[in-house]
Scaffold this motif. Structure first.
Motif, mmCIF file in Angstrom:
data_model
loop_
_atom_site.group_PDB
_atom_site.id
_atom_site.type_symbol
_atom_site.label_atom_id
_atom_site.label_comp_id
_atom_site.label_asym_id
_atom_site.label_seq_id
_atom_site.Cartn_x
_atom_site.Cartn_y
_atom_site.Cartn_z
ATOM 1 N N ASP A 1 0.850 -1.184 0.000
ATOM 2 C CA ASP A 1 0.000 0.000 0.000
ATOM 3 C C ASP A 1 0.889 1.239 0.000
ATOM 4 O OD1 ASP A 1 -1.752 2.043 0.454
ATOM 5 O OD2 ASP A 1 -2.821 1.059 2.087
ATOM 6 N N LEU A 2 0.835 2.024 -1.067
ATOM 7 C CA LEU A 2 1.726 3.168 -1.204
ATOM 8 C C LEU A 2 1.429 4.280 -0.209
ATOM 9 C CD1 LEU A 2 1.992 3.404 -5.096
ATOM 10 C CD2 LEU A 2 3.523 2.270 -3.484
ATOM 11 N N SER A 3 0.252 4.245 0.443
ATOM 12 C CA SER A 3 -0.009 5.252 1.477
ATOM 13 C C SER A 3 0.962 5.098 2.646
ATOM 14 C CB SER A 3 -1.453 5.145 1.971
ATOM 15 O OG SER A 3 -1.699 3.917 2.619
ATOM 16 N N THR A 4 1.574 3.924 2.788
ATOM 17 C CA THR A 4 2.615 3.727 3.805
ATOM 18 C C THR A 4 3.739 4.735 3.608
ATOM 19 O OG1 THR A 4 2.140 1.355 3.932
ATOM 20 C CG2 THR A 4 4.288 2.078 4.731
ATOM 21 N N VAL A 5 4.179 4.910 2.365
ATOM 22 C CA VAL A 5 5.245 5.865 2.065
ATOM 23 C C VAL A 5 4.778 7.283 2.347
ATOM 24 C CG1 VAL A 5 6.781 6.747 0.274
ATOM 25 C CG2 VAL A 5 6.201 4.304 0.323
ATOM 26 N N THR A 6 3.550 7.611 1.919
ATOM 27 C CA THR A 6 3.010 8.955 2.122
ATOM 28 C C THR A 6 2.997 9.326 3.605
ATOM 29 O OG1 THR A 6 1.579 8.624 0.198
ATOM 30 C CG2 THR A 6 1.033 10.452 1.668
ATOM 31 N N VAL A 7 2.532 8.410 4.441
ATOM 32 C CA VAL A 7 2.447 8.687 5.874
ATOM 33 C C VAL A 7 3.837 8.900 6.469
ATOM 34 C CG1 VAL A 7 1.811 7.710 8.111
ATOM 35 C CG2 VAL A 7 0.251 7.492 6.183
ATOM 36 N N HIS A 8 4.795 8.067 6.093
ATOM 37 C CA HIS A 8 6.145 8.201 6.647
ATOM 38 C C HIS A 8 6.816 9.494 6.185
ATOM 39 C CE1 HIS A 8 5.737 4.011 7.919
ATOM 40 N NE2 HIS A 8 6.778 4.227 8.682
ATOM 41 N N VAL A 9 6.594 9.889 4.938
ATOM 42 C CA VAL A 9 7.143 11.164 4.470
ATOM 43 C C VAL A 9 6.537 12.312 5.265
ATOM 44 C CG1 VAL A 9 7.169 12.787 2.534
ATOM 45 C CG2 VAL A 9 7.749 10.387 2.151
ATOM 46 N N ARG A 10 5.229 12.270 5.482
ATOM 47 C CA ARG A 10 4.563 13.330 6.245
ATOM 48 C C ARG A 10 5.113 13.408 7.669
ATOM 49 N NH1 ARG A 10 -0.367 12.241 4.878
ATOM 50 N NH2 ARG A 10 -1.026 11.015 6.668
ATOM 51 N N ARG A 11 5.278 12.254 8.322
ATOM 52 C CA ARG A 11 5.821 12.252 9.684
ATOM 53 C C ARG A 11 7.266 12.741 9.705
ATOM 54 N NH1 ARG A 11 4.017 9.666 13.983
ATOM 55 N NH2 ARG A 11 6.132 8.960 14.472
ATOM 56 N N LEU A 12 8.046 12.327 8.723
ATOM 57 C CA LEU A 12 9.446 12.745 8.678
ATOM 58 C C LEU A 12 9.561 14.240 8.448
ATOM 59 C CD1 LEU A 12 12.342 11.757 8.821
ATOM 60 C CD2 LEU A 12 12.245 11.269 6.366
ATOM 61 N N ARG A 13 8.716 14.794 7.587
ATOM 62 C CA ARG A 13 8.711 16.247 7.392
ATOM 63 C C ARG A 13 8.442 16.976 8.701
ATOM 64 N NH1 ARG A 13 5.078 16.426 1.855
ATOM 65 N NH2 ARG A 13 6.793 16.624 0.346
ATOM 66 N N GLY A 14 7.539 16.422 9.507
ATOM 67 C CA GLY A 14 7.212 17.055 10.774
ATOM 68 C C GLY A 14 8.386 17.115 11.737
ATOM 69 N N LYS A 15 9.409 16.302 11.490
ATOM 70 C CA LYS A 15 10.559 16.244 12.399
ATOM 71 C C LYS A 15 11.799 16.945 11.854
ATOM 72 C CE LYS A 15 8.929 11.934 14.486
ATOM 73 N NZ LYS A 15 9.218 10.511 14.828
ATOM 74 N N VAL A 16 11.904 17.083 10.527
ATOM 75 C CA VAL A 16 13.130 17.649 9.967
ATOM 76 C C VAL A 16 12.929 19.011 9.313
ATOM 77 C CG1 VAL A 16 14.044 15.326 9.577
ATOM 78 C CG2 VAL A 16 12.932 16.530 7.683
ATOM 79 N N GLU A 17 11.694 19.375 9.001
ATOM 80 C CA GLU A 17 11.447 20.648 8.338
ATOM 81 C C GLU A 17 11.266 21.758 9.367
ATOM 82 O OE1 GLU A 17 11.562 21.193 5.195
ATOM 83 O OE2 GLU A 17 11.197 19.271 4.174
ATOM 84 N N ASP A 18 11.740 22.953 9.032
ATOM 85 C CA ASP A 18 11.483 24.116 9.886
ATOM 86 C C ASP A 18 9.998 24.459 9.889
ATOM 87 O OD1 ASP A 18 14.173 24.405 10.568
ATOM 88 O OD2 ASP A 18 14.580 25.695 8.836
ATOM 89 N N ASP A 19 9.374 24.334 8.726
ATOM 90 C CA ASP A 19 7.944 24.582 8.589
ATOM 91 C C ASP A 19 7.351 23.421 7.783
ATOM 92 O OD1 ASP A 19 5.378 25.413 8.234
ATOM 93 O OD2 ASP A 19 5.870 27.258 7.124
ATOM 94 N N PRO A 20 6.826 22.395 8.466
ATOM 95 C CA PRO A 20 6.301 21.232 7.741
ATOM 96 C C PRO A 20 5.196 21.583 6.753
ATOM 97 C CG PRO A 20 6.534 20.738 10.083
ATOM 98 C CD PRO A 20 6.756 22.213 9.931
#
Length: 313
Positions: A204-223
């Protein structure tokens, strides 16, 4: 619940090294028995628990190397159990979810589950998933740290930091970030990321989408306006080590698109639910009851076969 020891030493275990310990948490005795039997025959030490409090007590007494956790537990549900297990320390979690409940799968990933398997499932497939997650959780061979855009990854110690502050990443988040830092400037489709980071040829490719979203929340200054992990419209994602000026929202939806990155991700045509013509690479299972039923052996999904498998375990 009692623990069972592996019937045979694992092929990839060094002599004198204890086999990995797996905690199976499910209130359905048939599911628990079948899963435990397959894991035991694969050479794992297996602990079992039928509810959340028992699982937390078992994990505190004997720290597992991995947890197979049912989402629908009585009383304390699997999401809360996962949160409390994470609070005790890092441990890989494979979530068992009811067939077709996409929101439940996404919630499981968002609270830190490393993988999920939908019921009914093949116990042999679950064993392969366990092996895959544990293989990636093992310390990597000595490798040089990676640095980009204020981020530092130490593959050997499996530690990550942003501007010197350590990041709390799940197993898959760490692997995904490490992959991006190794391949800056190149766009990858979600299918490519699933194959390279998860080691799956389908899913299920939504697995990748969710992990990218969570990772952005941790590494981006403004997710909400990500500049490191950017979305490439119609392709997938690209890591920009310079922190360029191409926010993912513009890539995905245009100036009039959704104002929140989570909604933007879900608005993308490739992020539709499995079975809706999204081309996830894996067909949606057939209809079932709300809980999904017991695991099905590879030859079929019938519960009577699963009960016979359980009896032989």
């Amino acid at each position: 619940m009692r623990a069972t020891s592996g019937a045979a030493a694992r092929k990839d275990s060094a002599p004198g090294v204890a086999p990995p310990r797996v905690l199976v948490v499910d209130d359905d005795p048939t599911v628990s028995e079948v899963v435990s039997g397959y894991l035991d025959r694969a050479g794992y030490v297996v602990d079992r628990a039928a509810d959340g409090p028992a699982a937390l007590a078992r994990a505190a007494a004997h720290r597992p190397d991995l947890v197979v956790l049912d989402l629908m537990l009585p009383g304390m549900d699997g999401l809360e159990v996962c949160r409390r297990l994470r609070a005790q320390g890092p441990v890989p979690v494979i979530m068992l979810t009811a067939r077709g409940d996409e929101d439940d799968r996404i919630l499981g990933l968002e609270v830190g589950a490393d993988d999920y398997v939908t019921k009914p499932f093949s116990p042999r497939e679950l064993v392969l998933r366990v092996e895959s997650v544990l293989r990636r959780a093992r310390p990597a061979a000595a490798a040089l740290p990676l640095h980009a855009a204020g981020l530092t990854i130490d593959p050997t110690a499996r530690r990550a930091a942003k501007n010197g502050v350590e990041l709390s990443l799940t197993l898959r988040e760490f692997d995904l970030l490490a992959f991006f830092l190794k391949h800056p400037g190149r766009a990858y489709a979600r299918e490519d990321l699933m194959r390279e980071v998860w080691g799956w040829d389908f899913g299920d490719l939504s697995t990748v989408t969710v992990h990218v979203r969570r990772l952005r929340g941790k590494v981006e200054d403004d997710p909400a306006r990500p500049r490191l992990i950017q979305t490439v419209w119609g392709v997938g994602y690209r890591f920009d080590e310079t922190g360029g000026d191409a926010p993912a929202l513009a890539d995905r939806a245009g100036a009039s698109g959704p104002a929140h990155p989570e909604r933007a991700d879900r608005a993308h045509p490739e992020d539709r639910a499995p079975g809706s013509g999204s081309g996830t690479g894996r067909p949606t299972p057939g209809p079932g009851d709300g809980r999904g039923g017991p695991p099905a052996p590879p030859g079929g999904a019938g519960s009577s076969t699963a009960h016979r498998e359980g009896a032989r375990s």
